[in-house]
Design a protein around this motif. Sequence first.
Motif, short mmCIF file in Angstrom:
data_model
loop_
_atom_site.label_atom_id
_atom_site.label_comp_id
_atom_site.label_asym_id
_atom_site.label_seq_id
_atom_site.Cartn_x
_atom_site.Cartn_y
_atom_site.Cartn_z
N ARG A 183 9.77 85.35 50.10
CA ARG A 183 8.67 84.87 50.94
C ARG A 183 8.06 83.62 50.32
O ARG A 183 8.28 83.31 49.16
N GLU A 184 7.27 82.93 51.14
CA GLU A 184 6.50 81.79 50.63
C GLU A 184 5.24 82.32 49.96
O GLU A 184 4.66 83.32 50.41
N ILE A 185 4.85 81.66 48.89
CA ILE A 185 3.61 81.99 48.19
C ILE A 185 2.83 80.71 47.94
O ILE A 185 3.41 79.62 47.89
N GLN A 186 1.54 80.84 47.79
CA GLN A 186 0.70 79.68 47.49
C GLN A 186 0.33 79.72 46.01
O GLN A 186 -0.36 80.62 45.58
N LYS A 187 0.85 78.74 45.26
CA LYS A 187 0.48 78.57 43.86
C LYS A 187 -0.62 77.52 43.81
O LYS A 187 -0.80 76.78 44.78
N PRO A 188 -1.33 77.42 42.71
CA PRO A 188 -2.39 76.40 42.66
C PRO A 188 -1.87 74.98 42.92
O PRO A 188 -2.55 74.18 43.54
N GLU A 189 -0.66 74.69 42.48
CA GLU A 189 -0.14 73.33 42.56
C GLU A 189 0.82 73.07 43.71
O GLU A 189 1.19 71.92 43.97
N LYS A 190 1.25 74.15 44.42
CA LYS A 190 2.26 73.94 45.47
C LYS A 190 2.43 75.18 46.33
O LYS A 190 2.06 76.29 45.93
N ARG A 191 3.03 74.97 47.48
CA ARG A 191 3.52 76.07 48.31
C ARG A 191 4.95 76.32 47.83
O ARG A 191 5.77 75.38 47.78
N ALA A 192 5.26 77.55 47.47
CA ALA A 192 6.54 77.84 46.82
C ALA A 192 7.32 78.92 47.57
O ALA A 192 6.74 79.75 48.27
N LEU A 193 8.64 78.87 47.39
CA LEU A 193 9.53 79.88 47.96
C LEU A 193 9.92 80.84 46.84
O LEU A 193 10.72 80.50 45.98
N LEU A 194 9.34 82.03 46.86
CA LEU A 194 9.63 83.05 45.85
C LEU A 194 11.01 83.63 46.14
O LEU A 194 11.26 84.13 47.24
N SER A 195 11.89 83.54 45.15
CA SER A 195 13.28 84.00 45.33
C SER A 195 13.72 84.77 44.10
O SER A 195 13.25 84.52 42.99
N PHE A 196 14.67 85.69 44.31
CA PHE A 196 15.15 86.56 43.23
C PHE A 196 16.67 86.57 43.18
O PHE A 196 17.33 86.45 44.22
N CYS A 197 17.20 86.76 41.98
CA CYS A 197 18.64 86.92 41.79
C CYS A 197 18.88 88.01 40.75
O CYS A 197 18.47 87.87 39.60
N THR A 198 19.54 89.06 41.17
CA THR A 198 19.90 90.13 40.24
C THR A 198 21.21 89.74 39.53
O THR A 198 21.95 88.86 40.00
N ARG A 199 21.50 90.42 38.45
CA ARG A 199 22.77 90.12 37.77
C ARG A 199 23.96 90.44 38.67
O ARG A 199 24.95 89.74 38.65
#
Length: 176
Positions: free
Chosen positions: A149-165
Amino acid sequence: MTFTFRSVDPLKDGELLHSWVTHPKASFWMMQDAKPEDVERAYREIAADEHHHAYLGLHDGEPVFLMEKYDPAHRELVGLYEPRPGDVGMHFLVAPTETPVHGFTRAVITAVMAHLFEDAAVRRVVVEPDVGNKAVHALNETVGFVPEREIQKPEKRALLSFCTRERFAAATGVAV
């Protein structure tokens, strides 16, 4: 392509890192207006932080990329998602070059991910690139990242992403 990693030495590497992070191609690094002393100070702070580490990636002994890893339970993403045991956060920056090599950046992110997964405690890599950085979103997908999902960080709008092994191994064929 083979890469090695070494810890950033803020004093020794500050000038080099300054030339990288202020380059127009590094706009998403958000240090375009940084002075050399700002970059040195930032990497001194990272060097002193038990939850954040910076490394230079070397190819044939020459620095060619920067990689940072951090504990998202303590840095960058605190309060923005629920960290799991085994999560590690990552940033990377390939050095600007006048002579790009096809596939080089993909080789770098693959090496970065393999390096992170060498630690048996790491179960999942977390990234939060700027939502506008479409090139890195596509690159992240090639090594197994799945956007959440998108998240709001103090410095930017970011795309939170994950990668498992497991996703990394399936996407790249690299055993971890």
